[in-house]
Structure formats: structure tokens, C-alpha cells
Design a protein around this motif. Structure first.
Motif, PDB file in Angstrom:
ATOM      1  N   PRO A   1      15.526  17.847   1.608  1.00  0.00           N
ATOM      2  CA  PRO A   1      15.610  16.221   2.220  1.00  0.00           C
ATOM      3  C   PRO A   1      14.513  15.724   3.264  1.00  0.00           C
ATOM      4  N   TYR A   2      14.102  14.637   3.147  1.00  0.00           N
ATOM      5  CA  TYR A   2      13.425  14.083   4.300  1.00  0.00           C
ATOM      6  C   TYR A   2      13.626  14.351   5.734  1.00  0.00           C
ATOM      7  N   PRO A   3      13.186  14.623   6.369  1.00  0.00           N
ATOM      8  CA  PRO A   3      13.342  14.443   7.931  1.00  0.00           C
ATOM      9  C   PRO A   3      13.946  13.122   8.484  1.00  0.00           C
ATOM     10  N   THR A   4      15.274  13.425   9.071  1.00  0.00           N
ATOM     11  CA  THR A   4      15.781  12.101   9.289  1.00  0.00           C
ATOM     12  C   THR A   4      15.252  11.178  10.508  1.00  0.00           C
ATOM     13  N   TRP A   5      14.666  11.786  11.125  1.00  0.00           N
ATOM     14  CA  TRP A   5      13.967  11.145  12.193  1.00  0.00           C
ATOM     15  C   TRP A   5      12.786  10.337  11.821  1.00  0.00           C
ATOM     16  N   LEU A   6      12.042  10.796  10.336  1.00  0.00           N
ATOM     17  CA  LEU A   6      11.227   9.767  10.021  1.00  0.00           C
ATOM     18  C   LEU A   6      11.691   8.485   9.280  1.00  0.00           C
ATOM     19  N   VAL A   7      12.947   9.127   8.510  1.00  0.00           N
ATOM     20  CA  VAL A   7      13.558   7.837   7.929  1.00  0.00           C
ATOM     21  C   VAL A   7      14.162   6.629   8.611  1.00  0.00           C
ATOM     22  N   GLU A   8      14.668   7.121   9.917  1.00  0.00           N
ATOM     23  CA  GLU A   8      15.222   6.253  10.849  1.00  0.00           C
ATOM     24  C   GLU A   8      14.110   5.523  11.476  1.00  0.00           C
ATOM     25  N   GLY A   9      13.004   6.217  11.869  1.00  0.00           N
ATOM     26  CA  GLY A   9      11.930   5.687  12.715  1.00  0.00           C
ATOM     27  C   GLY A   9      11.164   4.622  11.597  1.00  0.00           C
ATOM     28  N   PHE A  10      10.957   4.793  10.682  1.00  0.00           N
ATOM     29  CA  PHE A  10      10.447   3.755   9.632  1.00  0.00           C
ATOM     30  C   PHE A  10      11.258   2.658   9.685  1.00  0.00           C
ATOM     31  N   ASN A  11      12.568   2.821   9.329  1.00  0.00           N
ATOM     32  CA  ASN A  11      13.501   1.633   9.205  1.00  0.00           C
ATOM     33  C   ASN A  11      13.642   0.815  10.531  1.00  0.00           C
ATOM     34  N   GLU A  12      13.608   1.582  11.816  1.00  0.00           N
ATOM     35  CA  GLU A  12      13.534   0.768  13.021  1.00  0.00           C
ATOM     36  C   GLU A  12      12.196   0.020  13.064  1.00  0.00           C
ATOM     37  N   THR A  13      10.875   0.567  12.639  1.00  0.00           N
ATOM     38  CA  THR A  13       9.810  -0.092  12.559  1.00  0.00           C
ATOM     39  C   THR A  13       9.788  -1.418  11.792  1.00  0.00           C
ATOM     40  N   LEU A  14      10.626  -1.392  10.622  1.00  0.00           N
ATOM     41  CA  LEU A  14      10.801  -2.506   9.748  1.00  0.00           C
ATOM     42  C   LEU A  14      11.398  -3.495  10.403  1.00  0.00           C
ATOM     43  N   VAL A  15      12.429  -3.226  11.041  1.00  0.00           N
ATOM     44  CA  VAL A  15      13.252  -4.244  11.895  1.00  0.00           C
ATOM     45  C   VAL A  15      12.639  -4.835  12.937  1.00  0.00           C
TER      46      VAL A  15
ATOM     47  N   GLY B   1       0.961  -1.237   0.133  1.00  0.00           N
ATOM     48  CA  GLY B   1       0.048  -0.167   0.067  1.00  0.00           C
ATOM     49  C   GLY B   1       0.852   1.317   0.084  1.00  0.00           C
ATOM     50  N   ASP B   2       0.226   2.339   0.250  1.00  0.00           N
ATOM     51  CA  ASP B   2       0.973   3.747   0.356  1.00  0.00           C
ATOM     52  C   ASP B   2       1.156   3.646   2.012  1.00  0.00           C
ATOM     53  N   LEU B   3       2.677   3.400   2.168  1.00  0.00           N
ATOM     54  CA  LEU B   3       3.046   3.537   3.598  1.00  0.00           C
ATOM     55  C   LEU B   3       3.184   5.028   3.974  1.00  0.00           C
ATOM     56  N   ASN B   4       3.412   5.878   3.132  1.00  0.00           N
ATOM     57  CA  ASN B   4       3.827   7.151   3.568  1.00  0.00           C
ATOM     58  C   ASN B   4       5.006   7.466   4.182  1.00  0.00           C
ATOM     59  N   ASN B   5       6.069   6.468   3.742  1.00  0.00           N
ATOM     60  CA  ASN B   5       7.335   6.782   4.380  1.00  0.00           C
ATOM     61  C   ASN B   5       8.493   6.261   3.296  1.00  0.00           C
ATOM     62  N   ILE B   6       9.717   6.719   3.672  1.00  0.00           N
ATOM     63  CA  ILE B   6      10.628   6.440   2.584  1.00  0.00           C
ATOM     64  C   ILE B   6      11.681   5.565   3.644  1.00  0.00           C
ATOM     65  N   VAL B   7      12.453   4.722   2.988  1.00  0.00           N
ATOM     66  CA  VAL B   7      13.554   4.166   3.543  1.00  0.00           C
ATOM     67  C   VAL B   7      14.970   4.495   3.673  1.00  0.00           C
ATOM     68  N   SER B   8      15.215   5.552   2.599  1.00  0.00           N
ATOM     69  CA  SER B   8      16.357   6.124   2.343  1.00  0.00           C
ATOM     70  C   SER B   8      15.970   7.434   1.637  1.00  0.00           C
ATOM     71  N   GLN B   9      17.017   8.289   1.836  1.00  0.00           N
ATOM     72  CA  GLN B   9      16.962   9.763   1.037  1.00  0.00           C
ATOM     73  C   GLN B   9      16.859   9.566  -0.548  1.00  0.00           C
ATOM     74  N   SER B  10      17.406   8.301  -1.177  1.00  0.00           N
ATOM     75  CA  SER B  10      17.382   8.102  -2.511  1.00  0.00           C
ATOM     76  C   SER B  10      15.862   7.830  -2.873  1.00  0.00           C
ATOM     77  N   ASP B  11      14.894   7.617  -2.057  1.00  0.00           N
ATOM     78  CA  ASP B  11      13.413   7.552  -2.273  1.00  0.00           C
ATOM     79  C   ASP B  11      12.928   8.651  -2.712  1.00  0.00           C
ATOM     80  N   LYS B  12      13.635   9.857  -2.432  1.00  0.00           N
ATOM     81  CA  LYS B  12      12.919  11.296  -2.946  1.00  0.00           C
ATOM     82  C   LYS B  12      13.923  11.960  -3.620  1.00  0.00           C
ATOM     83  N   ARG B  13      13.229  12.673  -4.698  1.00  0.00           N
ATOM     84  CA  ARG B  13      13.916  13.705  -5.656  1.00  0.00           C
ATOM     85  C   ARG B  13      13.219  14.941  -5.712  1.00  0.00           C
ATOM     86  N   GLY B  14      14.028  16.077  -5.308  1.00  0.00           N
ATOM     87  CA  GLY B  14      13.348  17.108  -5.557  1.00  0.00           C
ATOM     88  C   GLY B  14      13.097  17.621  -4.155  1.00  0.00           C
TER      89      GLY B  14
END
Length: 388
Positions: free
Chosen positions: A152-166, A136-149
Motif C-alpha cells: 500500500p501507498y504510505p498514508t502520509w503521502l496520500v493525506e499530504g497530497f489531498n491536503e495540498t489539493l484542498v 501532468g505526472d503528479l507522482n501522487n495518488i488521492v486514494s489507495q484505489s489508485d494503486k494495484r499490486g
């Protein structure tokens, strides 16, 4: 098993329904997950009938936001496990692999509430040890390479989502094709692209469906592209060509398959040549006899006279085709009078009247603001802002 997921951003417009129908007809997914439907159960039941799916779970929209639906082809194909405003969780079975979980998921759009869906995902991971697939639409990215333009995505959102996946035992599946599934302000200096739509799977699911592929289906009337999951192996027959398994890396397998197909073609050519050598005389005799039997010897004109090649047959044939393709007078009024009128005079007057500013404005405001630029490169949103 195949599945399609799309954040449709509302299903109130007819061309969005048609777009969904076209994708479903083309790919025939076993499951269809829709989020941000912005509609209730009655509306979704109508869409379900139009798509010809027997099973469905609906989470109705809250006011002018939200709304989800998960549809499946056959009524007894799935069993509902749980649902909320962010997820629909079902158990299904696949031939040869047994039961597993399929979940449609929509991440919280509001960043300040993002942890709410992260915690939900963690809790759902503890509900079962079945093979598990989240789409689905998770409304999250796993790294800054998931975004262009954009910024940058806030670091806490990227790290928080990756911790959730783990914590949930989930991994992100690679997507084939264009890497970004969401966009805004295309064709402007503010153009942003992000990969928000994705598939997450646990280890047990990956072991069962190791050949699965995820595709970005580009071109959408929404800001989000649909994504399409196919667990079937498209290369199974090639990898076992000739009854022998073709091993090695991808490049090596391609070379081996090419060599095997070349050998197969050469063998076929040799068999054909051998058969041709044995039957050459027969083919020549048969062809000569066929030409003799098909040759025109004489024809009869409309007066009953017979003509042969030495007595005017060629001229008879030429005259026939000359008359056949020559223009003749005809009374078209008799034909036209028999055609029934389907458009009344009132309808015709309505269709041929001068286009008004109000009509143009209505059509323009029905279009997506950041898509379908005209020849001048301007999108519908530009003309809206001009005060049309």
C-alpha cells in the motif's frame, strides 16, 4: 481546447518520437506537455519543428534526469507566466470563455522531497484567480484505489497530497478508460499499476468547461501512458436534437434521443414512399429504356467482319476474353534490364549476412525491459539478466 500530457522518460530513441508524432497526428491537441524529456533546448526545438507547433517553453534536463516542455499550436496562443524544474505555467484564451491558466506539472519523484512540490502547488494557487487547469505526472495518488499490486501507498503521502489539493482549491478529474496510467513488471508476480498522471482543476475552470473529458491513451513505449484532455462537448448535437434540449439523466437522455431518431427515420421513409408512388411509372419507363439502349446488338472482329447474336456474336465475345486471360510468352529480361539498381552488391552482402550475437544484444538492450513479451511470455529484461 484539447491537451495531451506524457511522461516520456526520455526522447532520445526514434520510436518514442514516432509514437509522439502518431498521437499528435491522431488527436491534434492544442497543447502538448512533456516531462522527463532528458534533453535540452536544441533537441526539443527539433522535435517542435517535427510536430509543427509554433509556441514552446523548455525546461532543460539536469544531467540525466528531468526536463520538460510545453508546446502550443499557434505562437500567439499563450503567454508564459512562470516556470521551474517542476512546472510551466501559461495564460491562454478560449473563444467564448476568455482567459484561463494551463499548467504542465511534474511532481517530485523522490518521496522524501515530495513536500517541495506540494508547497509549490499551494504557492502557485495564490498567483492568480483565473480559471486554472493543472495537467501532468503528479507522482501522487488521492486514494489507495489508485494503486494495484505491491505494498500500500504510505498514508502520509496520500493525506499530504489531498491536503495540498484542498489548500490549492483543486479537484481531481475522473479519467475515462483504464484507471491506471503507470505500470511496472507487467506479466510477472511483481506487476504494479498506479494512477500517477492526472488533471487537477479549480471551480472556476470547471464551471467554464463542465463537459470536459479526460482519457487514458493506453499503449506506450514509456512506463507512463499519455493522457488526453478534451474540453469540447461530444454530445452537444445529440442533447439538442431537433432544436429541442434533451434533459434528464444520462440513461433518460439516451432513450429520448433514440426515440427522436426513430421518429425522424419513420418520417423520412414516409416521404420517400410518397415520392416513389408518384414516380413509379416514370422509373419503370426510364429503366426499360435504359436497358434497351445499353443492350449490345452487334460487334466487329479484327478483320472488320460484323457479327450479331444470331450469327456468332456470342462465340466472338467468348474467344476475345479467352485470349485476353490466356498466358503468353514474354521476354522478361528486356523489362528487368530497364530497372535501375538501388541496392549495391556491398549493400546486399551486408543485408544477407548471418546475424551476429552482438546485433541481437544491441537490439535487445534498446527495448523496454518490461514490455513486448515474446511467445514464451518472457520480456526483454529477462533475457538481459540471463547474461546474453
Amino acid at each position: 481546447m484539447t491537451a495531451l500530457s506524457w511522461n516520456c522518460q526520455g526522447l532520445g530513441l526514434p520510436w518514442k518520437i514516432q509514437f509522439l508524432k502518431n498521437d499528435v497526428q491522431q488527436h491534434e491537441p492544442s497543447f502538448v506537455f512533456l516531462c522527463e524529456t532528458l534533453c535540452g533546448k536544441v533537441r526539443m526545438e527539433k522535435i517542435q519543428r517535427e510536430l509543427n507547433y509554433e509556441g514552446m517553453v523548455v525546461v532543460e534536463a539536469q544531467g540525466k534526469s528531468g526536463g520538460m516542455a510545453l508546446l502550443w499550436k499557434q505562437e500567439n496562443q499563450a503567454t508564459l507566466l512562470s516556470f521551474s524544474n517542476y512546472h510551466i505555467d501559461i495564460e491562454t484564451k478560449s473563444f467564448g470563455v476568455g482567459s484561463w491558466r494551463f499548467m504542465g506539472f511534474h511532481g517530485e519523484p523522490n518521496r522524501s522531497n515530495r513536500r517541495k512540490t506540494w508547497d509549490l502547488l499551494r504557492n502557485l494557487s495564490r498567483d492568480s484567480n483565473l480559471p486554472w487547469c493543472v495537467m501532468g505526472d503528479l507522482n501522487n495518488i488521492v486514494s489507495q484505489s489508485d494503486k494495484r499490486g505491491g505494498v500500500p501507498y504510505p498514508t502520509w503521502l496520500v493525506e499530504g497530497f489531498n491536503e495540498t489539493l484542498v489548500d490549492s482549491g483543486l479537484v481531481d478529474m475522473h479519467i475515462m478508460g483504464h484507471q491506471f496510467t503507470w505500470e511496472r513488471s507487467r506479466g510477472t508476480t511483481n506487476w504494479i499499476e498506479t494512477r500517477l498522471d492526472r488533471v487537477l482543476t479549480n471551480e472556476r475552470w470547471n464551471n467554464l468547461f463542465s463537459r470536459s473529458k479526460l482519457y487514458n491513451l493506453e499503449g506506450s513505449p514509456s512506463d507512463h501512458n499519455p493522457i488526453y484532455l478534451d474540453t469540447r462537448s461530444n454530445f452537444a448535437t445529440a442533447w439538442h436534437l431537433g432544436g429541442r434540449e434533451v434533459t434528464g439523466n444520462f440513461s433518460g437522455r439516451i432513450k429520448k434521443c433514440k426515440a427522436e431518431l426513430t421518429n425522424l427515420r419513420n418520417k423520412t421513409d414516409q416521404l420517400w414512399l410518397q415520392a416513389g408512388d408518384k414516380n413509379t411509372r416514370y422509373f419503370h419507363v426510364a429503366a426499360s429504356e435504359r436497358r434497351r439502349s445499353n443492350a449490345i446488338q452487334k460487334l466487329q472482329n479484327t478483320e472488320g467482319e460484323w457479327f450479331e447474336w444470331n450469327s456468332g456474336l456470342g462465340e466472338l465475345i467468348a474467344n476475345y476474353f479467352e485470349r485476353l486471360f490466356s498466358a503468353t510468352e514474354a521476354n522478361w529480361e528486356e523489362v528487368v534490364d530497364k530497372v535501375l539498381t538501388t541496392i549495391t552488391a556491398a549493400h546486399n552482402e551486408y543485408l544477407t549476412r548471418e546475424i551476429s550475437v552482438e546485433e541481437v544484444k544491441f537490439a535487445l538492450f534498446q527495448m523496454h525491459p518490461d514490455k513486448a513479451p515474446g511467445p514464451d511470455g518472457m520480456t526483454p529484461g529477462f533475457f538481459r539478466n540471463t547474461g546474453l
